[in-house]
Design a protein around this motif. Structure first.
Motif, PDB file in Angstrom:
ATOM      1  N   THR A   1      36.335   5.667  41.426  1.00  0.00           N
ATOM      2  CA  THR A   1      35.509   5.365  40.258  1.00  0.00           C
ATOM      3  C   THR A   1      34.580   6.529  39.939  1.00  0.00           C
ATOM      4  OG1 THR A   1      35.629   2.998  40.699  1.00  0.00           O
ATOM      5  CG2 THR A   1      33.808   3.747  39.309  1.00  0.00           C
ATOM      6  N   LEU A   2      33.979   7.128  40.961  1.00  0.00           N
ATOM      7  CA  LEU A   2      33.119   8.293  40.741  1.00  0.00           C
ATOM      8  C   LEU A   2      33.914   9.462  40.175  1.00  0.00           C
ATOM      9  CD1 LEU A   2      30.855   8.179  43.927  1.00  0.00           C
ATOM     10  CD2 LEU A   2      30.204   7.637  41.570  1.00  0.00           C
ATOM     11  N   GLN A   3      35.147   9.652  40.657  1.00  0.00           N
ATOM     12  CA  GLN A   3      36.004  10.723  40.144  1.00  0.00           C
ATOM     13  C   GLN A   3      36.293  10.498  38.653  1.00  0.00           C
ATOM     14  OE1 GLN A   3      37.192  13.423  41.947  1.00  0.00           O
ATOM     15  NE2 GLN A   3      35.889  12.716  43.610  1.00  0.00           N
ATOM     16  N   ARG A   4      36.645   9.254  38.292  1.00  0.00           N
ATOM     17  CA  ARG A   4      36.931   8.934  36.882  1.00  0.00           C
ATOM     18  C   ARG A   4      35.688   9.113  36.015  1.00  0.00           C
ATOM     19  NH1 ARG A   4      39.898   4.660  38.902  1.00  0.00           N
ATOM     20  NH2 ARG A   4      38.199   3.226  38.483  1.00  0.00           N
ATOM     21  N   LEU A   5      34.536   8.682  36.531  1.00  0.00           N
ATOM     22  CA  LEU A   5      33.298   8.846  35.785  1.00  0.00           C
ATOM     23  C   LEU A   5      33.029  10.327  35.533  1.00  0.00           C
ATOM     24  CD1 LEU A   5      30.709   7.731  34.515  1.00  0.00           C
ATOM     25  CD2 LEU A   5      29.687   7.761  36.808  1.00  0.00           C
ATOM     26  N   GLY A   6      33.209  11.145  36.545  1.00  0.00           N
ATOM     27  CA  GLY A   6      33.015  12.586  36.391  1.00  0.00           C
ATOM     28  C   GLY A   6      33.964  13.183  35.368  1.00  0.00           C
TER      29      GLY A   6
ATOM     30  N   LEU B   1      35.017  15.241  29.857  1.00  0.00           N
ATOM     31  CA  LEU B   1      35.740  15.119  28.597  1.00  0.00           C
ATOM     32  C   LEU B   1      34.780  14.864  27.433  1.00  0.00           C
ATOM     33  CD1 LEU B   1      38.431  15.080  27.118  1.00  0.00           C
ATOM     34  CD2 LEU B   1      38.642  12.656  27.721  1.00  0.00           C
ATOM     35  N   ALA B   2      33.809  13.987  27.651  1.00  0.00           N
ATOM     36  CA  ALA B   2      32.830  13.710  26.596  1.00  0.00           C
ATOM     37  C   ALA B   2      32.024  14.968  26.261  1.00  0.00           C
ATOM     38  CB  ALA B   2      31.893  12.579  27.028  1.00  0.00           C
ATOM     39  N   ARG B   3      31.681  15.733  27.286  1.00  0.00           N
ATOM     40  CA  ARG B   3      30.947  16.984  27.066  1.00  0.00           C
ATOM     41  C   ARG B   3      31.782  17.951  26.247  1.00  0.00           C
ATOM     42  NH1 ARG B   3      31.665  21.588  29.387  1.00  0.00           N
ATOM     43  NH2 ARG B   3      32.765  20.787  31.218  1.00  0.00           N
TER      44      ARG B   3
ATOM     45  N   THR C   1      24.644  21.226  39.465  1.00  0.00           N
ATOM     46  CA  THR C   1      24.489  19.770  39.412  1.00  0.00           C
ATOM     47  C   THR C   1      25.490  19.161  38.440  1.00  0.00           C
ATOM     48  OG1 THR C   1      22.155  19.863  40.026  1.00  0.00           O
ATOM     49  CG2 THR C   1      22.882  17.896  38.841  1.00  0.00           C
ATOM     50  N   VAL C   2      25.657  19.788  37.280  1.00  0.00           N
ATOM     51  CA  VAL C   2      26.626  19.291  36.296  1.00  0.00           C
ATOM     52  C   VAL C   2      28.037  19.374  36.873  1.00  0.00           C
ATOM     53  CG1 VAL C   2      27.650  19.705  34.018  1.00  0.00           C
ATOM     54  CG2 VAL C   2      25.169  19.811  34.308  1.00  0.00           C
ATOM     55  N   ARG C   3      28.361  20.479  37.540  1.00  0.00           N
ATOM     56  CA  ARG C   3      29.688  20.613  38.153  1.00  0.00           C
ATOM     57  C   ARG C   3      29.935  19.516  39.176  1.00  0.00           C
ATOM     58  NH1 ARG C   3      28.713  26.704  38.951  1.00  0.00           N
ATOM     59  NH2 ARG C   3      29.490  27.524  36.980  1.00  0.00           N
ATOM     60  N   ARG C   4      28.943  19.271  40.018  1.00  0.00           N
ATOM     61  CA  ARG C   4      29.099  18.238  41.048  1.00  0.00           C
ATOM     62  C   ARG C   4      29.233  16.854  40.416  1.00  0.00           C
ATOM     63  NH1 ARG C   4      26.880  19.278  46.394  1.00  0.00           N
ATOM     64  NH2 ARG C   4      25.647  17.391  46.187  1.00  0.00           N
ATOM     65  N   MET C   5      28.461  16.585  39.370  1.00  0.00           N
ATOM     66  CA  MET C   5      28.551  15.291  38.686  1.00  0.00           C
ATOM     67  C   MET C   5      29.940  15.118  38.083  1.00  0.00           C
ATOM     68  SD  MET C   5      25.997  13.688  35.773  1.00  0.00           S
ATOM     69  CE  MET C   5      25.854  15.267  34.994  1.00  0.00           C
ATOM     70  N   GLU C   6      30.452  16.169  37.434  1.00  0.00           N
ATOM     71  CA  GLU C   6      31.776  16.097  36.818  1.00  0.00           C
ATOM     72  C   GLU C   6      32.889  16.022  37.862  1.00  0.00           C
ATOM     73  OE1 GLU C   6      32.115  19.262  33.962  1.00  0.00           O
ATOM     74  OE2 GLU C   6      30.778  18.254  32.545  1.00  0.00           O
ATOM     75  N   ALA C   7      32.595  16.460  39.083  1.00  0.00           N
ATOM     76  CA  ALA C   7      33.566  16.356  40.172  1.00  0.00           C
ATOM     77  C   ALA C   7      33.502  14.992  40.856  1.00  0.00           C
ATOM     78  CB  ALA C   7      33.332  17.465  41.196  1.00  0.00           C
ATOM     79  N   GLY C   8      32.536  14.171  40.450  1.00  0.00           N
ATOM     80  CA  GLY C   8      32.411  12.835  41.028  1.00  0.00           C
ATOM     81  C   GLY C   8      31.703  12.836  42.370  1.00  0.00           C
TER      82      GLY C   8
END
Length: 109
Positions: free
Chosen positions: A12-17, A22-24, A44-51
């Motif tokens: 789920t975290l991977q999909r959210l990232g 994609l939204a960005r 931080t953005v990279r880690r968030m997008e990586a889930g």
């Protein structure tokens, strides 16, 4: 020692990232531009997008605000929509109402 993250949570975290990335991109924002707008580093953005599970919740909330999805976060586990919680509460509702008992030694007049 931390406990391992369940596979379903990790997915789920991977999909959210991926959805954040994609939204960005759909909004033509670079990772650097998003980082600046949410007050975080590009890493931080990279880690968030990586889930990454250690990403601070405030960064997710700020990202959703920038991307126009903050309302979705607000709706998560909305108590008015919590069917499981409401069902559990309804099980504890008494079958009939009773007046409270008045004790003579309560000190009331």
């Amino acid at each position: 020692m931390t406990t391992p993250i369940p596979q379903s949570v990790d997915r789920t975290l991977q999909r959210l990232g991926q959805n954040i990335a994609l939204a960005r991109l759909r909004r033509n924002l670079s990772q650097a531009a998003l980082a600046e707008r949410i007050g975080a580093s590009v890493n931080t953005v990279r880690r968030m997008e990586a889930g990454h599970p250690g990403t601070a919740l405030q960064h997710l909330a700020r990202t959703l605000q920038v991307l126009g999805g903050l309302g979705s976060l607000d709706q998560l586990l909305d108590t008015r929509q919590d069917t499981i919680g409401l069902a559990l509460m309804n099980e504890k509702v008494p079958r009939r109402a009773r007046l409270p008992k008045i004790k003579a030694d309560s000190g009331a007049f």
